[in-house]
Write an enzyme that holds these catalytic residues in place. Structure first.
Site, PDB file in Angstrom:
ATOM      1  N   ASP A 416       0.779  -1.329  -0.135  1.00  0.00           N
ATOM      2  CA  ASP A 416      -0.003  -0.181   0.014  1.00  0.00           C
ATOM      3  C   ASP A 416       0.906   1.203   0.126  1.00  0.00           C
ATOM      4  OD1 ASP A 416      -2.318  -1.491   0.497  1.00  0.00           O
ATOM      5  OD2 ASP A 416      -1.613  -1.966   2.303  1.00  0.00           O
ATOM      6  N   SER A 441       2.336   6.656   0.988  1.00  0.00           N
ATOM      7  CA  SER A 441       1.624   5.859   1.683  1.00  0.00           C
ATOM      8  C   SER A 441       0.098   6.279   1.306  1.00  0.00           C
ATOM      9  CB  SER A 441       1.713   6.168   3.181  1.00  0.00           C
ATOM     10  OG  SER A 441       0.656   5.530   3.889  1.00  0.00           O
ATOM     11  N   ARG A 442      -0.506   4.807   0.805  1.00  0.00           N
ATOM     12  CA  ARG A 442      -1.905   4.999   0.036  1.00  0.00           C
ATOM     13  C   ARG A 442      -2.983   4.822   0.856  1.00  0.00           C
ATOM     14  NH1 ARG A 442       0.712   1.535  -3.481  1.00  0.00           N
ATOM     15  NH2 ARG A 442       1.992   2.748  -5.002  1.00  0.00           N
ATOM     16  N   VAL A 443      -2.664   4.427   2.127  1.00  0.00           N
ATOM     17  CA  VAL A 443      -3.949   4.151   3.091  1.00  0.00           C
ATOM     18  C   VAL A 443      -3.733   4.945   4.378  1.00  0.00           C
ATOM     19  CG1 VAL A 443      -4.939   2.467   1.997  1.00  0.00           C
ATOM     20  CG2 VAL A 443      -3.228   1.893   3.898  1.00  0.00           C
TER      21      VAL A 443
END
Ligand code: ATP
Ligand code: MG
Length: 579
Positions: A416, A441-443
């Site tokens: 992620d 950081s995608r989440v």
């Protein structure tokens, strides 16, 4: 099927009585078909009793077979606590009854380099554990029409060509339990820290399907690393998979270790999996964790560079099985895989030895699946499933910063987000050497605390503008004041992000530092004094405005008025700061 047309053989020391022989024949015809013919073979080695072989099925009533069975059962006791071995043995001897079930027995065709090929086990399944005559175990990894390939979990010198192999019907498992906390174990769960046996509650298969969508919930709680550059710009949430990627010696392990150290008192169980590392570096790391009191909530699973590739290959799955045990108990787990490049190399070695066809960069075609089925098991479980989580920090080593190589691109697409550590930054003293442009950081931002989120503001943008301007102005000598000021501001931000190992900052401290730095407080501080200034300013603000901390601790945002207040306090401190 083919094997069943073979004649069946009855082995014994002396010729069987006619009546017994007929009974055996009737038995095999009933079970395997009328075309079976039974022949008697003299075998003095079995001493008394009989042994009946029908293809790969073996029924053993012989003295030799029973002794072997007894030995195996004793060996299986080996894993449990050494202190309780005597009562265990007593119990075992009272309850042991020999089994005369049909066993499938195969024969070793070739052995070498930690791999054995076996014939005769037609029903063996992928991933099944096989037991060799010498007591060594192996795992089925390659199924062919006429033979199977098996990786060995022990010294392959003890396995000889032509010796017997038995199916166990079990897949590879890892003993798990809370006894593993504070311990160092190998990839099979055996302790390697000379602290005695580990009592465990259950065996868990090392490979398991990942939790499904229904069993998960979104990542909504921060996992604090205590590292300003990460928590502010690339926050990690519980249940997330964040890759740490960079060249050799760029501080990858240090980031993971700092994240583990920062979990002290936060009720998070940590698991560090060392894959193909030098035994000396792992022991240093364990010492460091122990000295900081982190072994109270950490388990270490190691496979050394000198271990067979098979153990290096299963180590991360074993660590993951241990993590899942705690996650399913509703706990939060942080697991570090250090590193997956070496894991991929171990798998490549095994695959080439198993004669699988090589693909790109000589890795087998399923190398993507190798890591996706591992990392997919990180999750934030739904409340119905106990609400536990497993956060994974896989580490990947790049060559000359090449993130577009095969293994890095694979793992980047599975995780992620990634924290990209740059060698140039590291060497210039910017540590941790996080490349702001290439990291993401995608989440995690969904899980960032409100206080920190309100303080971050334009940090990332300002830093990228600074990096761009820095390159642009590198060779020009006469800069206008506005540009100089911008450069000084950017430089101040870069120094703000410098942080030594084991010097974790709380979310509150990070918030204050960010608000002050983005309020341009650091612009006129000499660069080599910024580190001292940061510490002094934090002390000063906490002393003069003790109620600010409660705001961050209660997960509230810092509004403009509060920010103004903090900047004023910082300015007041600056007046007292002696350069
Ligand atoms: P390898 O490729 O060998 O696994 P690595 O990328 O994991 O290396 P580390 O072992 O974490 O790198 O760090 C390399 C060296 O840099 C260590 O001596 C460590 O003490 C130092 N180091 C790492 N981070 C920092 C930091 N933030 N400040 C100062 N020194 C650091
Ligand atoms: Mg390392």
């Amino acid at each position: 099927m083919r094997a069943m047309r073979k004649p069946a053989k009855l082995f014994s020391n002396t010729p069987p009585r006619e009546e017994y022989f007929r009974r055996f024949e009737a038995f095999i015809r009933k079970k395997y078909g009328d075309e079976m013919v039974l022949e008697w073979v003299e075998d003095p080695s079995i001493r008394s009793g009989f042994r009946l072989e029908v293809g790969s099925h073996v029924y053993d009533w012989s003295e030799k077979g029973l002794l072997l069975q007894f030995k195996e059962s004793i060996n299986e006791l080996h894993h449990t606590d050494e202190l309780s071995i005597i009562p265990l043995l007593q119990d075992f001897l009272q309850n042991w009854t020999p089994k005369v079930l049909a066993e499938e027995i195969g024969e070793v065709l070739t052995v070498g380099d930690g791999i054995a090929t076996v014939s005769g086990l037609e029903n063996a399944a992928y991933g099944e554990i096989l037991l060799f005559e010498s007591g060594i175990r192996g795992m089925v990894q390659e199924l062919r029409r006429d033979k199977i390939g098996c990786i060995l979990f022990g010294d392959c010198d003890q396995v000889t060509q032509g010796s017997a192999v038995k199916r166990t019907g079990k897949t590879a498992g890892m003993p798990v339990g809370s006894g593993f906390i504070g311990r160092v174990v190998d990839a099979l769960g055996r302790p390697v820290d000379h602290k005695g046996g580990i009592s465990f509650t259950q065996y868990r298969p090392i490979e398991r399907p990942a939790p499904g969508i229904i069993d998960r919930q979104s990542v909504n709680e921060p996992l604090e690393t205590g590292i300003l550059a990460i928590d502010s710009m690339f926050p990690i949430g519980k249940g997330q998979r964040e890759l740490i990627i960079g060249d050799r010696q760029t501080g990858k392990t240090s980031i993971a270790v700092d994240a583990i150290l920062n979990q002290k008192g936060k009720d998070v169980i940590c698991i560090y999996v060392a894959i193909g590392q030098k035994a000396s570096s792992v022991s240093q790391l364990v010492e460091k964790l122990a000295a900081a009191g982190a072994m109270d909530y950490t388990a270490v699973v190691i496979s050394r560079a000198s271990d067979p590739a098979s153990l290096q290959y299963i180590a991360p799955y074993a660590g993951c099985a241990l993590g899942e045990y705690f996650m399913e108990k509703g706990r939060d787990v942080l697991i570090v895989y250090d590193d997956l490049s070496k894991h991929a190399v171990a798998y490549r070695a095994l695959s080439l030895l198993l004669e699988r066809s090589p693909g790109r960069e000589a890795y087998p075609g399923d190398v993507f699946y190798l890591h996706s089925r591992l990392l997919e098991r990180a999750a934030h479980l739904s409340e119905e499933r106990g609400g536990g989580s497993m956060t994974a920090l896989p580490i990947v080593e790049t060559q000359a910063g090449d993130v577009s190589a095969y293994i890095p691109t694979n793992i980047i697409s599975i995780t992620d987000g990634q924290i990209f550590l740059e060698s140039g930054l590291f060497l210039s003293g910017q540590r941790p050497a996080v490349n702001v442009g290439l990291s993401v950081s995608r989440v995690g931002s969904a899980a960032q605390t409100k206080a920190l989120k309100s303080a971050v503001g334009t940090l990332r943008l300002d830093l990228s503008q600074y990096r761009e301007m820095e390159v642009f102005t590198q060779f020009s000598s006469d800069l206008d004041d506005a540009t100089k000021e911008k450069l000084a501001y950017g430089q101040g931000l870069m120094y703000l992000l410098r942080q030594s190992n084991g010097a974790a900052l709380t979310q509150f401290e990070q918030t204050i530092l960010l608000i002050a730095a983005l309020g341009k407080i650091l612009t006129d501080i000499p660069l080599d004094k910024i580190s001292t200034f940061k510490k002094g300013m934090l002390r000063y603000i906490q002393k003069n405005a003790p109620d600010l901390r409660a705001i961050a601790d209660n997960d509230q945002a810092f509004d403009d008025k509060l920010k103004e207040e903090i900047i004023e306090l910082a300015q007041a401190y600056k007046k007292t700061f002696r350069v």
